[in-house]
Design a protein around this motif. Structure first.
Motif, PDB file in Angstrom:
ATOM      1  N   GLY A  67       0.819  -1.170  -0.025  1.00 21.12           N
ATOM      2  CA  GLY A  67      -0.139  -0.103  -0.040  1.00 21.12           C
ATOM      3  C   GLY A  67       0.883   1.312  -0.048  1.00 21.12           C
ATOM      4  N   ASN A 125       0.237   4.042  -2.535  1.00 22.53           N
ATOM      5  CA  ASN A 125      -0.160   5.310  -2.232  1.00 22.53           C
ATOM      6  C   ASN A 125       1.006   6.557  -2.530  1.00 22.53           C
ATOM      7  N   ALA A 171      -4.779  -0.212   1.828  1.00 21.95           N
ATOM      8  CA  ALA A 171      -4.676   0.142   0.187  1.00 21.95           C
ATOM      9  C   ALA A 171      -3.879  -1.085  -0.460  1.00 21.95           C
ATOM     10  N   TRP A 196      -5.626  -3.882  -3.160  1.00 19.35           N
ATOM     11  CA  TRP A 196      -4.689  -4.282  -4.441  1.00 19.35           C
ATOM     12  C   TRP A 196      -4.738  -5.493  -4.782  1.00 19.35           C
ATOM     13  N   MET A 240      -8.105   5.488  -3.394  1.00 20.58           N
ATOM     14  CA  MET A 240      -8.578   4.439  -3.338  1.00 20.58           C
ATOM     15  C   MET A 240     -10.195   4.050  -3.940  1.00 20.58           C
TER      16      MET A 240
END
Lengths: 291, 291
Positions: free
Chosen positions: B67, B71, B198, B202, B232
């Protein structure tokens, strides 16, 4: 006679509103007028090289930048900085600009800031690689914290916290000398708040340095908070919140007396108990709300 | 039939204790057994280049790294990552190591991570420069949040938070689909918690992506938290804490419905009220403690 042989940097005193008035809908379907804390981007340039963008409440941007440079160990001595000029309207897209002019440091800042640790802390949460390396150089004064002093410190903190009281969502930090409050700083990030204190401390002459320093924070005692306090020469740290494992272990190894969950009469002394003077009868005294 | 044509990365499932038992002195002079949250250094290497060191609780290090890469927009697609291998005992001075192997990305990571914003958030608090640039690409589903759903979400959160309940000093984040709790993650930094979510997201196949996503956090709604939720694809964010000015303005401009101070029956809906369905009679219902 000037006690300090150091030539201090020139700082602007840029100001900006610390809160914003907004309207929100509550659970009863009513529109409420609220106050929320500002959060501003401040892009720091050192000798015209872009260093970083800090997100801050904006209360003390010059001290923040100064303390950031100090705590990240990017600048060694305060007299290496000639000036810090903050302009809240100078940047792109509403960002402020802090222009730092050094006395000819000639540093490649991009290279200096390569290795970094992204930390757990609220706030800027970034320490460059070398910060953990020379902890052995930290020398802390041999001072103590009595329970009476702790309670007096907490009572003084309760009388502060203005943005928090009006808008919430900010962290407060304070530096005490004995029980004297030297400085109280709030910011949206608690690392900004402690960096601002470090910056302010750097601006004090040798004679005005605290003899018996104590650092208070509303935020958690993570490794970074304990480290920054120790780097400022502060052996006593008090928090309204708790402590993490690395904060605990670092405080233990540095001999920092870490006190957490400190609210009203309650607290836990986590580390360096030899520095703490327990006065259990005070825990039963009347409500500290009146203090 | 595989719904997803994407080849997902191989992840280890490294485990480490999440709390540490310590003894502290309380205000009555008594020694108390306490539990405090772990805080671990995790150094991330991508294709053998050192990228960053994250400070984390350690609950979901592989999702966290995934993540984080997502991000910070350091990796564009999940199938560009071949594997993430975490070993808590591999680094220097007690640090863990996360070794990320890409499918031949051949990136100069030091150069990619040059420009950065150090943010207000609790937690890792670092966004690389490009993140704010292409917000116009964010497309959010046209969903709504009713007061009944909000209360159900809060009730489910109250049943979680295990490390927080046992040790305090951690932030929790949760991802819901409708009122179904998909994932609850705690970390010492709230940005680690949202990054872990996140990363988890994924790893889900196309068919397992939430249709009506809602993001909950115990932390404040700063610019970075709102931004990460929007990235997201989540248009509904709920916080136990408040909101900052940039979080507010960002939520407004993105059309994210931001709800804060959400505890028991109370809350404030700050932005995108057209997404919120007020049901004021529910505010007067019996104590949600029983929910």
């Amino acid at each position: 006679m000037n006690l300090s042989p150091v030539t201090l940097p020139q700082l602007t005193r840029a100001e900006a509103p610390l809160t914003l008035a907004i309207e929100a809908l509550d659970e009863h379907g009513h529109a409420c007028d609220l106050s929320i804390p500002a959060e501003r981007a401040l892009t720091v340039y050192v000798d015209k090289q872009e260093l970083i963008t800090l997100m801050t409440l904006g209360a003390h941007p010059e001290w923040l930048v100064l303390g950031y440079l100090r705590n990240q160990r990017l600048v060694e001595r305060v007299d290496q900085i000639e000036s810090i000029t903050v302009d809240w309207d100078a940047g792109d897209a509403g960002a402020g600009v802090a222009a730092v002019k050094t006395r000819g440091l000639n540093t490649d800042w991009a290279e200096r800031t390569q290795s970094r640790i992204v930390t757990t802390g609220c706030g800027q949460g970034s320490l460059f690689g070398c910060a953990m390396e020379d902890l052995s150089q930290v020398r802390l004064p041999d001072t103590h914290l009595s329970q009476a002093r702790l309670y007096e410190v907490l009572a003084q903190v309760r009388r502060q916290e203005s943005t928090y009281k009006s808008a919430g969502s900010v962290h407060g930090c304070a530096l005490f000398d004995g029980t004297e409050l030297l400085l109280f700083v709030e910011d949206v990030g608690r690392h900004n708040a402690i960096d601002s204190i470090a910056g302010w401390l750097w601006m004090q002459t040798a004679g005005a340095q605290p003899k018996d320093p104590l650092f208070y924070t509303t935020g958690r005692l993570t490794s970074e908070m304990v480290l920054k306090a120790a780097q400022m020469g502060v052996p006593l740290v008090v928090s309204r919140s708790g402590i993490t494992q690395m904060g605990f272990e670092l405080a233990q190894s540095l001999g920092v007396c870490a006190v957490g969950r400190a609210l009203n009469r309650h607290f836990f002394c986590y580390t360096a108990r030899h520095r703490f003077i327990s006065q259990a009868h005070l825990a039963l005294a009347s409500s500290p709300g009146a203090a």
